[in-house]
Design a protein around this motif. Structure first.
Motif, short mmCIF file in Angstrom:
data_model
loop_
_atom_site.label_atom_id
_atom_site.label_comp_id
_atom_site.label_asym_id
_atom_site.label_seq_id
_atom_site.Cartn_x
_atom_site.Cartn_y
_atom_site.Cartn_z
N ASN A 1 -20.62 -1.85 -23.69
CA ASN A 1 -21.42 -0.87 -24.42
C ASN A 1 -22.83 -0.73 -23.85
O ASN A 1 -23.58 0.14 -24.28
CB ASN A 1 -21.51 -1.26 -25.90
N PHE A 2 -23.20 -1.56 -22.95
CA PHE A 2 -24.51 -1.53 -22.31
C PHE A 2 -24.42 -0.52 -21.17
O PHE A 2 -23.87 -0.80 -20.12
CB PHE A 2 -24.83 -2.94 -21.79
N THR A 3 -24.95 0.67 -21.36
CA THR A 3 -24.67 1.77 -20.42
C THR A 3 -25.76 2.00 -19.39
O THR A 3 -25.57 2.81 -18.50
CB THR A 3 -24.46 3.08 -21.20
N TRP A 4 -26.87 1.35 -19.49
CA TRP A 4 -27.93 1.61 -18.53
C TRP A 4 -28.28 0.35 -17.75
O TRP A 4 -28.07 -0.75 -18.21
CB TRP A 4 -29.18 2.15 -19.24
N LYS A 5 -28.78 0.54 -16.57
CA LYS A 5 -29.23 -0.57 -15.74
C LYS A 5 -30.74 -0.71 -15.88
O LYS A 5 -31.45 0.25 -16.13
CB LYS A 5 -28.87 -0.34 -14.27
N ARG A 6 -31.20 -1.92 -15.69
CA ARG A 6 -32.64 -2.15 -15.79
C ARG A 6 -33.36 -1.43 -14.65
O ARG A 6 -32.94 -1.45 -13.51
CB ARG A 6 -32.94 -3.63 -15.74
N PHE A 7 -34.47 -0.81 -15.01
CA PHE A 7 -35.27 -0.08 -14.05
C PHE A 7 -36.30 -1.02 -13.45
O PHE A 7 -37.05 -1.67 -14.18
CB PHE A 7 -35.95 1.10 -14.74
N THR A 8 -36.34 -1.09 -12.13
CA THR A 8 -37.33 -1.95 -11.49
C THR A 8 -38.67 -1.23 -11.48
O THR A 8 -38.76 -0.06 -11.12
CB THR A 8 -36.91 -2.30 -10.06
#
Length: 177
Positions: free
Chosen positions: A153-160
Motif C-alpha cells: 500500500n506504500f505507493t511512493w518512493k522517498r524523494f532525495t
C-alpha cells in the motif's frame, strides 16, 4: 467422490507481537528534542526496584504496561533466599525474570537505567548480568524501514533532497542583522 477444498482469501493475524518480532513495527520515536530519547522509546524495558524489605523486577511493554514481574515477596522465591534485599537476591530475581521472559517469547529488552548507574550499583549489575546470562539481549534490534518493498500500500518512493546554493550558504545575504 471429489471434495473441493476452500482456501481463505484473507489472513487474520491473531498474534499481536508478530510485527514486533519480525521488526516491521516501528517503536514510538517521540520528539527529537526529548532528553534521553532512546530510554523513553522501547518495545520492552527491564526495571529493578529495590525497597527496604524486598526487590521487585518487571518488564514493561511500550503499549500494554507491565507484562512480567518477579519479586522477592513471592513465597516460592523468598523461601530459597537468605536475604530478600542483597546482591544474590537481585541476581536470582534476574534469573527468574529471564526464565519467564524466555517462556513468554521476549528475547530482548533495554535496561531502565543508564550504564553509569548500573556500574555503581552491585545489585543492578547482578540483575542485568543474570538477564544476559539467561539469554535476554539487553539491546533492541533496529526496525526495518517502511518502504514500498515491504508494504504494497506504500505507493511512493522517498524523494532525495538535493540542496541548492541557498541552502549551503552559512549566512543568507538577504537577511540583514
Amino acid at each position: 467422490m471429489s471434495t473441493a477444498k476452500k482456501f481463505l482469501t484473507t489472513f487474520i493475524n491473531k498474534n499481536p507481537r508478530n510485527l514486533e518480532v519480525t521488526k516491521v513495527q516501528r517503536r514510538p520515536t517521540g520528539w527529537d528534542f526529548e532528553k534521553k530519547k532512546d530510554k523513553k522509546n522501547f518495545y520492552y524495558k527491564a526495571t529493578l526496584a529495590t525497597f527496604k524489605n524486598h526487590i521487585d523486577a518487571y518488564i514493561t511493554h511500550f503499549e500494554n504496561g507491565v507484562v512480567l514481574t518477579a519479586s522477592t515477596r513471592e513465597p516460592l522465591i523468598s523461601q530459597q533466599l537468605h536475604s530478600p534485599v542483597d546482591v544474590s537476591a537481585a541476581y536470582n530475581i534476574g534469573r527468574v525474570l529471564a526464565d519467564r521472559c524466555s517462556q513468554s517469547g521476549i528475547l530482548w529488552c533495554i535496561p531502565a537505567t543508564d550504564g553509569e548507574e548500573v556500574e555503581r550499583s552491585e545489585r543492578k549489575k547482578a540483575f542485568y548480568g543474570a538477564l544476559k546470562a539467561g539469554g535476554i539481549k539487553l539491546e533492541e534490534p533496529e526496525s526495518i524501514e517502511h518502504s514500498h518493498e515491504n508494504d504494497p500500500n506504500f505507493t511512493w518512493k522517498r524523494f532525495t533532497i538535493k540542496h541548492t546554493r541557498e541552502d549551503k550558504l552559512d549566512e543568507n545575504p538577504l537577511i540583514r542583522k
